[in-house]
Design an enzyme around this catalytic site. Structure first.
Site, PDB file in Angstrom:
ATOM      1  N   LYS A 198      45.697  44.844  50.340  1.00  0.00           N
ATOM      2  CA  LYS A 198      46.372  46.144  50.303  1.00  0.00           C
ATOM      3  C   LYS A 198      47.332  46.295  49.122  1.00  0.00           C
ATOM      4  CE  LYS A 198      45.119  48.536  54.055  1.00  0.00           C
ATOM      5  NZ  LYS A 198      44.683  49.947  54.028  1.00  0.00           N
ATOM      6  N   SER A 244      39.782  40.011  53.984  1.00  0.00           N
ATOM      7  CA  SER A 244      40.712  41.032  53.494  1.00  0.00           C
ATOM      8  C   SER A 244      42.175  40.704  53.723  1.00  0.00           C
ATOM      9  CB  SER A 244      40.390  42.381  54.138  1.00  0.00           C
ATOM     10  OG  SER A 244      40.492  42.298  55.552  1.00  0.00           O
TER      11      SER A 244
END
Length: 406
Positions: free
Chosen positions: A52, A305
């Site tokens: 992110k 992720s």
């Protein structure tokens, strides 16, 4: 909205001082088990332990001096929060993060540690936290940095796609998680621009399947009020419609995985790959392990992720999977000078271990710890077959035991 490879290349330049070029490592165990060549893209090794930071850093880098002075605000279950907080703090910008009230405490603490000011939303839903963030932005003149529904954010996430093909041009399948859709939209745009033959498959949690439903052509209908979801990072009721247009254009399929399949993947990644993945980060591996994606004879990149998982959740996920797979079993037997040598030999035969469990703490059992008489133990074995062999040995020698697990 049009997102291009040039947008992503510009993002790569914007974020290079803040974002790490993460490793793409070969995963021997999964490759051997499933007949493909599997590589893990380790976004869990970013400074905020999640991809992110890429999108957040790119969006913040392009703010005007007036916007930077006003400060930024976002909503996030934790990973985008940390990316915004860290990126903003590097430039001396105030950041406010609105988090769902179910956000894991380690993510809250990390966000505060990176300089963010945390406000909790009214519910466990990201969507409600996001609504509050938008309202606060208008009221306080903050610049709102969306977690996924923004071109600059998608472009930042897309830099992962460029890196994957630079690190291994032979990759012909990329497996990518979907929550709001920003990650897969950016990655798919980059991958298809560089190598149109490379396939992208999206993976979503079964408890929040709206991206899959949109992809399949169904109307967007929120089917759930609140269902516990181990993949809190992709626990989104309504993905970006702009992102989904890109997904429909470039992605071969969108599938879903269950909480149990994600738990299995978290243990597999930790045990076989020596990598810590949070629920959302493990969804791609869950799709492989469950057989929902066939990787035989493919060169596969699986995006890990993020790695922001509470230690208690990591332990509970691993424990639940070990018990379900009968690799751990609680039992009692009568210990004495005659039974202990047989018990010990049975453990050696299967390559297993036995633990005393007292007040939630497991201690490796041995002759110095075991008292004579009836005792409760936990068997840890390599697999269910070995578990059966252990108890068969005890039965063969007529040693009484009682299984505690139902």
């Amino acid at each position: 909205m049009e997102l291009t490879l040039n947008d992503i290349k510009e993002a790569q330049q914007n974020i290079k001082s803040v974002v790490k070029r993460t490793d793409l490592i070969y995963d021997y165990s999964t490759s051997q088990q499933f007949g493909g060549n599997v590589y893990l893209k380790l976004e869990n090794t970013q400074i905020v332990k999640s991809f992110k930071i890429r999108g957040a850093a790119n969006a913040i880098a392009q703010l005007s001096p007036e916007q930077k002075k006003a400060g930024v605000i976002t909503a996030s279950a934790g990973n985008h929060a940390q990316g915004v907080a860290y990126s903003a703090s590097q430039l001396g910008i105030k950041s406010v993060i609105v988090m769902p009230n179910s956000t894991p405490l380690n993510k809250v603490d990390a966000t505060l540690g990176f300089g963010g000011e945390v406000v909790f939303g009214p519910t466990a839903y990201f969507d409600d936290a996001n609504q509050l963030a938008v309202e606060m932005a208008k009221k306080n003149n903050y610049v709102y940095i969306p977690p996924y529904d923004h071109k600059d954010v998608m472009a930042g996430q897309g830099t992962i796609g460029i890196e994957i093909l630079e690190q291994n041009p032979q990759i012909d399948l990329v497996i990518c998680q979907i929550g709001g859709g920003g990650l897969i939209a950016g990655v798919a745009t980059a991958i298809k621009a560089i190598n149109p033959k490379c396939e992208i498959i999206g993976v979503q949690t079964e408890n929040f399947p709206d991206a899959r439903d949109i992809y399949k052509g169904d109307k967007l209908v929120t089917k759930y009020k609140y269902v516990p979801c181990i993949a809190d990072g992709i626990q989104v009721k309504q993905p970006s419609l702009d992102a989904m247009q890109i997904v429909k254009k470039y992605v071969s399929d969108v599938i879903t995985v269950t909480n149990e399949e994600i738990q299995n993947a978290i243990l597999w990644i930790a045990e076989k790959c020596k990598v810590v993945a949070e629920g959302a980060g493990a969804t791609g591996m869950a799709a492989i392990l469950s057989g929902k994606i066939d990787i035989k004879n493919r060169n596969v990149a699986v995006i890990i992720s993020g790695g922001n998982i509470d230690i208690d959740r990591l332990i509970s996920c691993c424990s639940a999977t070990l018990t379900k797979d009968k690799r751990t079993t609680t039992f009692s037997f009568t210990n004495n000078n005659e039974t202990f040598p047989i018990f010990q030999k049975a453990l050696q035969t299967i390559g297993g271990r036995a633990y005393l469990t007292n007040k939630g703490i497991a201690i490796l059992a041995n002759e110095h710890l075991l008292k004579e008489g009836l005792i409760d133990l936990m068997l840890y074995a390599p697999n269910a077959k070995k578990t059966g062999e252990f108890f068969a040995i005890l039965k063969k020698h007529k040693i009484d035991f009682e299984l505690k697990d139902k």
